[in-house]
Design an enzyme around this catalytic site. Structure first.
Site, mmCIF file in Angstrom:
data_model
loop_
_atom_site.group_PDB
_atom_site.id
_atom_site.type_symbol
_atom_site.label_atom_id
_atom_site.label_comp_id
_atom_site.label_asym_id
_atom_site.label_seq_id
_atom_site.Cartn_x
_atom_site.Cartn_y
_atom_site.Cartn_z
ATOM 1 N N GLY A 312 23.989 -0.584 5.379
ATOM 2 C CA GLY A 312 25.401 -0.791 5.064
ATOM 3 C C GLY A 312 25.598 -1.630 3.823
ATOM 4 O O GLY A 312 26.482 -1.365 2.997
ATOM 5 N N CYS A 1133 0.756 7.822 -4.170
ATOM 6 C CA CYS A 1133 1.327 7.474 -2.870
ATOM 7 C C CYS A 1133 1.817 8.734 -2.150
ATOM 8 O O CYS A 1133 1.021 9.567 -1.758
ATOM 9 C CB CYS A 1133 2.406 6.411 -3.035
ATOM 10 N N HIS A 1258 -0.096 2.058 -6.657
ATOM 11 C CA HIS A 1258 0.978 2.388 -7.599
ATOM 12 C C HIS A 1258 0.754 1.777 -8.984
ATOM 13 O O HIS A 1258 1.288 0.701 -9.283
ATOM 14 C CB HIS A 1258 2.305 1.845 -7.058
ATOM 15 N N GLU A 1260 2.122 2.812 -11.727
ATOM 16 C CA GLU A 1260 3.387 2.905 -12.469
ATOM 17 C C GLU A 1260 4.299 1.726 -12.208
ATOM 18 O O GLU A 1260 5.204 1.438 -13.007
ATOM 19 C CB GLU A 1260 4.109 4.221 -12.122
#
Length: 1293
Positions: A312, A1133, A1258, A1260
């Site tokens: 939310g 990934c 990762h 990047e």
């Protein structure tokens, strides 16, 4: 209906956990086995080929041996009449694979329970352990699952006979529907419907209740106040707004939107243009900020409550202005005592709780997972937080009573970025299409706004449970991609006005949307997308199904908006259109009636204003008795208090590197110790400007002094952010989250005192604005226990979040003590000028006391002086380490710094006043800094000149001990490893209960090691050399397909890395391939990016892979690409997991593993050490033997080979490209150095020709040095990982 068996649903240790839960509940179960069951609803029968294809699609997870399960069947499925998020995503995959005969796939879990005959109560207790009664059911035979596909008829509208029965009819409806209407609101409604000469419909009453609940309208903060008979001249909200009136500087939007906006830096925002090509767009990068709470749902259902709380808040950020980009998140929890089995602490008294809420232990085992999982799947790093446990019988302003957090605080917040032209909402034109974007309506989360506005225990248990929503973060990601495409269009943004759908569902969101724009609306109920056809009008309009936004789009822009949604596969529907008359009409074409036909002024206009007439109270509490407390015992207890202790178990479950823009997360230094004071992000990939956020809260102090607690919360947030390069107080803005048990004696007046202390006094003095905040006014839990009335009331709780604009993120100082900087000194900066007040301290808490006098910020000029000097020293890089004094006092500050630096320290208390306990454990405002010995005297003089007391208290030592002296007297000494054991054991105990206990023990042991070198670096190449530069100078940029599927979230940073290496990065969605809009023939390179494609519903990356293998167009595209001579590919990934399932079309990959659930059975977010292996991978040319840290973030990274022979073949062909290693270079076999349990530390592998490489970590996300959680000081702008991207450019010539 076809039934297809699936893989085991529970691992051995999960079964063991379930068996333990049965044992604890006295359910005599001998054995449990569980497996997934799939149910396919078909329009017509599948042929043999299609049957095999469906079986292949539904084959994922661990291999299953053929067997016949034994025991009583408990089949858990989604509730009939509903469609689960799993179902919608799995059905999408089946359709993308060409199986159009499949109307719907659904999944259940078949539990086979071997036990003696269970009685009714035992059956009920067992079922409670197996399913979520809000969204699931239990069947006892497979055939009953057929009801999943039954179609139910819609329920009809109901009206309330006010004209016939008067006020009494509305009183009955108020109770039955849980509306929480006040007496004057009931009168208001009766008067208005009598005037309208008609009876209200139930849907109108629910809509009014939600829109006018305390949760939505903040009645207490807008009320008129009389305190001790004196009429006050300002409301609480006016006092908060005073901060803006005094200091409006750098505030672009306040108090009127879903989030506030402050002036940010100018930077090159990196995103694709309309052709899909990524580029930098230099412009103001303004900062939006929002912090929410989701306390009530988290007390009822912690995982879902915390997940939807985060979701939310993310939507609030995305729906700011005309659309914006959430960037980094925060989370916080306050709960009562944990009472960990076998680890109950001396201060933890057993007071009990009502049945309808869960225990604090359950909240902290499940709630953080929910919040983390949502952020992870959405793709937002969670970078800062807090965790406090407090539950105590105290003598406070009401005499002796129990204060604590049976109703927890679940804090969710964050910051994002927004374009300057989109800060303000646009105009909703008459005739504009009013749209709901996102997931379908489901019969969940009814009445959440009203329910959260009541003290726990005032509503029925069923209503409490009904008010909890359920989450689908992958859907929210799709919606955000739509919003991103819209704001990236700049002046052509089709969104005029946007709001998120939160409390009250559409019944609050659509009226708010049109009312804020001075419009009305005509709506058609049956246009609302729904996954439950049997819902009544009230249920469709008022449910709080998540992942939805409402927005307006001009008719002429609707086609473009639709095109964007179709590409992103984001569902949307035109539900109505805007009218000039401010009237709300909802037509129901099914029943041919109008469930709603109301002037907006009745709904939102003139509801009665609240007045509060209250009496103030002052606390009288005895001082802490220090006579029986030893320093040694105090250290043991304080380091075990969850508020102080290691919080790794809350942190490593959350992705902290996604976006590639994270500069400072919670983990500090080569040993990755969770002690950071704040979070820092870069504004973009081309700048050192950025953003920072920190949290301040000192809630137990409110039991002694409301004003002091508020001032200390503000001050702590400043102390926590002071180690970043911000420059001026005017570049900091605050969010204030206020929690109180309104109506509890003394609390209302105390709240007024606290708000006044901050809004009228401290913040104006500091020139700091509070442009955003939230209140939760029902922080009390009451229940009956065998006829005895019990209650637990929270302290008045102010949580402050500070947001700052950072000038240079490289200057951020952490608590890591540096032992490689020559002769250094530790200085204590004491803003209290020698005071040692212990009231409300952790020391008092762990010895079951409150104390008498709370610490306070006695003079705001001291804080100003401190901050100004700190900013000068931070910008000059004169401070080596910094950590503020807070929970646990000076001892904890220095100990945590020693942990981060993996060093010993010795401090001398002789310059300080007071007892040993008071000097070591007072929590007055202060900080410890490490500076070079040569500069210590000059720095001390600067602080003293600014009015801040500064004491030289010691330095580092050669030995691994923490020694505390008072002159020549030794006050305390202990091995750092033993202190680390004490500090980390709470995290270990929680981790062992929640995750694989073997992994938890391995990590706990490593933390106590005195020989672990931590993260180390060994490079066999020069990272500053740009090997691609000569090829970039040719002026040719090879085309790189930045490939994503729905749910992928790491594509932007991947595009940035390849862009820097000289490629033309182009955004390619799988929908582009499947539709034929884009062909891979256009590209030299392809990278499959990380995230959660299809929410990983058919195994990580497997659904994505199967939508390629079983779709002829996609299969042909990818096969052609992989067979081309001059093509190359990278999978990271989720992309690694996907490509590992395409072995049959990737030449030279036949021995690749697939990637399955981590050994810990938990999402792992770590900085891991990997070593580049000698392999044919074109990406790692010239890098073999290099050892570097890298970001790891995945839940399914364990490499599983088809056989031992396949693993041997992979090793013998030399295709293993990366391995996890220890700090000394050995292959990592233990957790967490091997974060997923892969054999031989395998973390990356390539095809035999080196053209295709897949890896779980990762690169990047860490191609810039500043994006690394830790790095050596001598790295330049580019980290060593940039080399692999440049190698790819070199290969193409």
């Amino acid at each position: 209906m076809e039934i297809i068996r699936g893989a085991p649903a529970l691992s051995a240790f999960r079964v063991q956990q379930l068996m333990k839960a049965c044992d604890a509940a006295a359910i005599p179960v001998r054995h449990i086995y569980a497996e997934f069951m799939h149910f396919a609803h078909l329009t017509n029968a599948l042929n043999d080929t299609q049957t095999l294809q469906l079986a292949s699609i539904l084959t994922y997870g661990p291999a299953i041996e053929a067997h016949t399960p034994k025991g009583q069947l408990y089949l858990v499925t989604p509730r009939p009449g509903t469609i689960s998020p799993w179902s919608s995503k799995a059905t999408d995959i089946a359709h993308n694979c060409g199986l159009s005969q499949i109307k719907r796939l659904e999944r259940g879990i078949a539990y086979y329970v071997e036990a003696d005959t269970l009685d009714a109560s035992q059956q009920k207790a067992l079922q409670a352990l197996l399913y979520d009664r809000m969204v699931e059911v239990i069947f006892d035979d497979m055939a009953a699952a057929e009801t999943l596909f039954d179609r139910t008829e819609p329920k009809a509208l109901a009206s309330v006979n006010v004209l016939g029965e008067g006020r009494r009819a509305l009183e009955v409806a108020n109770s039955r529907l849980g509306l929480a209407l006040a007496e004057d609101e009931i009168d208001y409604l009766v008067d208005n419907f009598v005037r309208l000469k008609r009876n209200p419909n139930d849907i109108e009453l629910m809509m009014f209740a939600q829109a006018n609940s305390e949760h939505c309208r903040h009645k207490i903060f807008n009320a008129d106040w009389t305190i001790d008979g004196v009429v006050q001249d300002k409301s609480l909200f006016k006092m908060i707004k005073n901060t803006y009136a005094v200091t409006p500087d750098n505030v672009l939007s306040a108090y009127k939107d879903n989030a506030a906006v402050m002036t940010g830096s100018v930077a090159g925002r990196f995103f694709p243009d309309e052709t899909g090509v990524y580029a930098y767009h230099v412009e103001p990068c303004h900062i939006l900020m929002k912090v929410e709470t989701h306390n009530h749902p988290t007390a009822i259902s912690p995982y879902a409550g915390a997940a939807t709380g985060s979701g939310g808040e993310i939507r609030d950020e995305g729906a700011t202005g005309r659309g914006s980009k959430p960037k980094a998140g925060l989370v916080g929890f306050s709960v009562s005592n944990l009472n960990i089995p076998g680890f109950i602490q001396p201060w933890e008294a057993q007071y009990g709780k009502p049945e309808r809420i869960v225990t604090p232990l359950e909240i902290m085992l499940e709630g953080p997972l929910g919040g983390a999982a949502f952020n992870n799947e959405f793709g937002r790093p969670a970078l800062v937080g807090y965790f406090r446990t407090y539950e105590q019988e105290v003598s406070s302003h009401n005499g002796v009573e129990v204060r604590g957090y049976h109703k927890p605080i679940m804090l969710a917040g964050g910051l994002g970025n927004i374009r300057e032209d989109h800060v303000q909402k646009g105009e909703i034109t008459v005739g504009a299409k009013l749209i709901v974007l996102g997931g379908p309506a489901m019969n969940i989360g009814l009445g959440g706004g009203a329910a959260s506005s009541m003290a726990s225990g005032q509503s029925s248990e069923d209503l409490d449970f009904a008010s909890v929503q359920r989450e689908n973060p992958e859907m929210e990601r799709r919606c955000q991609e739509v919003i991103d495409r819209c704001w990236q269009l700049g002046d052509d943004n089709p969104i005029q006005f946007i709001h998120d759908v939160g409390a009250g569902g559409l019944s609050n969101a659509f009226p708010e949307l049109v009312n804020d724009a001075d419009r009305g609306g005509r709506f058609n109920l049956r246009n609302v997308p729904s996954d439950e056809p049997g819902m009544s009008p009230l249920e469709i309009w008022c449910n709080e199904s998540q992942e939805r936004y409402v927005l307006s789009v001009a008719p002429e822009n609707l086609a473009r908006f639709e095109q964007i949604c179709l590409r992103e596969r984001a569902p949307f529907a035109v539900v109505g259109e805007a009218t000039s008359e401010q009237h709300l009409t909802l037509a129901d074409s099914h029943f041919n009636n109008k469930p709603i036909d109301l002037p907006l002024e009745v709904l939102l206009g003139k509801a009665p204003k609240m007045s509060r007439d209250v009496v103030s109270k002052k606390a009288l509490s005895p001082a802490l008795d220090e006579s029986q407390i030893t320093v040694d015992e105090a250290v043991t207890r304080i380091l075990s208090l969850p508020t102080v202790a290691d919080k790794s178990f809350l942190i490593t479950i959350g992705d902290r590197s996604v976006t590639g823009l994270v500069n400072r997360d919670q983990m500090v230094g080569p040993w990755q110790v969770p002690v950071a004071d704040c979070a820092v992000t870069a504004a973009s990939f081309d700048t050192y400007a950025g953003e920072a956020m920190s949290i301040g809260e000192r809630t137990p102090l409110a039991l002694l002094d409301f004003g002091a607690s508020a001032r200390m919360a503000v001050a702590e947030s400043i102390m926590n952010i002071a180690g970043t390069d911000i420059g001026s107080f005017k570049r900091i803005k605050l969010s204030a989250n206020w929690m109180s048990a309104a109506g509890h004696p003394g609390e209302d007046a105390g709240l007024y005192e606290a708000v006044k202390a901050v809004g009228e006094e401290l913040c104006p003095q500091l020139e700091i604005t509070i442009p955003v905040g939230k209140d939760s006014m029902s922080m009390k839990t009451a229940w009956e226990d065998n006829g005895v009335h019990k209650s637990v009331t929270s302290p008045m709780s102010l949580v402050i979040t500070a947001f700052g604009v950072v000038q240079d993120i490289r200057n951020t100082v952490t608590p890591e003590l540096r032992s490689d900087k020559g002769d250094t000194a530790l200085l204590l900066l004491d803003l209290s000028h020698g005071k040692t007040r212990l009231g409300g301290s952790c020391l008092a808490q762990v010895f079951s006391s409150l104390g008498d006098v709370a610490p306070d910020l006695d003079d705001s000029t001291t804080l100003k002086g401190f901050f100004e000097v700190m900013q000068t020293l931070v910008a000059d890089q004169s401070i080596l380490a910094y950590h503020d004094r807070s929970d646990g006092g000076l001892f904890t500050t220095v100990t945590e710094m020693a942990f981060a630096g993996n060093t010993g320290a010795e401090i001398d208390l002789s310059a300080l006043q007071g007892s040993d306990l008071a000097r070591l454990f007072n929590e007055e405002l202060g900080a410890v800094i490490q500076v070079s010995q040569a500069q210590a005297e000059a720095i001390t003089a600067q602080f003293i000149a600014a009015g801040v007391a500064c004491h030289a208290i010691g330095g580092l030592t050669e030995h691994n001990k923490l020694v505390v002296k008072d002159g020549s007297r030794v006050v305390f000494q202990q091995q750092r490893s033993e202190l680390r054991r004490l500090w980390s054991q709470t995290s270990y105990k929680m981790q062992a209960l929640r995750d694989n206990p073997d992994c938890a023990l391995e990590e706990f042991s490593l933390k106590q090691s005195e020989t672990d070198p931590g993260l180390t670096v060994k490079l066999n190449f020069d990272p500053s050399q740009d090997v691609a530069a000569p090829y970039i100078l040719k002026g040719i940029a090879p085309k790189m397909a930045i490939l994503r599927e729905q749910g992928v979230n790491s594509h932007v940073e991947m595009a940035a890395a390849f862009d820097r290496a000289g490629f033309e990065s182009r955004d390619v969605h799988m929908s582009d391939i499947l539709s034929g809009r884009i062909s891979l023939d256009e590209f030299q390179g392809l990278v499959a990016c990380g995230g959660f494609s299809y929410g990983d519903v058919l195994g990580a990356g497997e659904g994505w892979a199967k939508s390629i293998l079983f779709n002829q167009r996609a299969r042909d595209e990818f096969s052609r690409f992989f067979e081309r001579d001059l093509s190359f590919a990278l999978g990271v990934c989720n992309g690694c997991q996907m490509l590992s399932n395409l072995k049959e079309i990737i030449p030279g990959s036949e021995h690749w593993p697939r990637f399955v659930r981590n050994r810990s059975e938990r999402f792992e977010a770590r900085v891991s050490l990997v070593e580049v292996q000698q392999s044919p991978s074109l990406f790692f040319e010239g890098m073999a033997g290099s050892r570097m840290p890298i970001a790891v973030s995945h839940g399914e990274g364990l490499a599983e080979f088809a056989s031992m022979q396949a693993m041997t073949a992979a090793e013998s062909t030399g295709t293993v490209a990366l391995r996890y290693v220890t700090g000394t270079g050995e292959i990592a076999t233990q957790y967490p150095q091997n974060p997923n349990g892969s054999p031989n530390g395998l973390s990356g592998i390539c095809s035999t020709d080196g053209k295709v490489t897949i890896m779980m970590p990762h690169p990047e996300r860490v191609f810039r040095t500043v994006a690394n959680s830790w790095h050596p000081d001598n790295w330049g702008e580019d980290s060593p990982w940039m080399r692999m991207f440049r190698n790819a450019r070199v290969k193409l010539g």
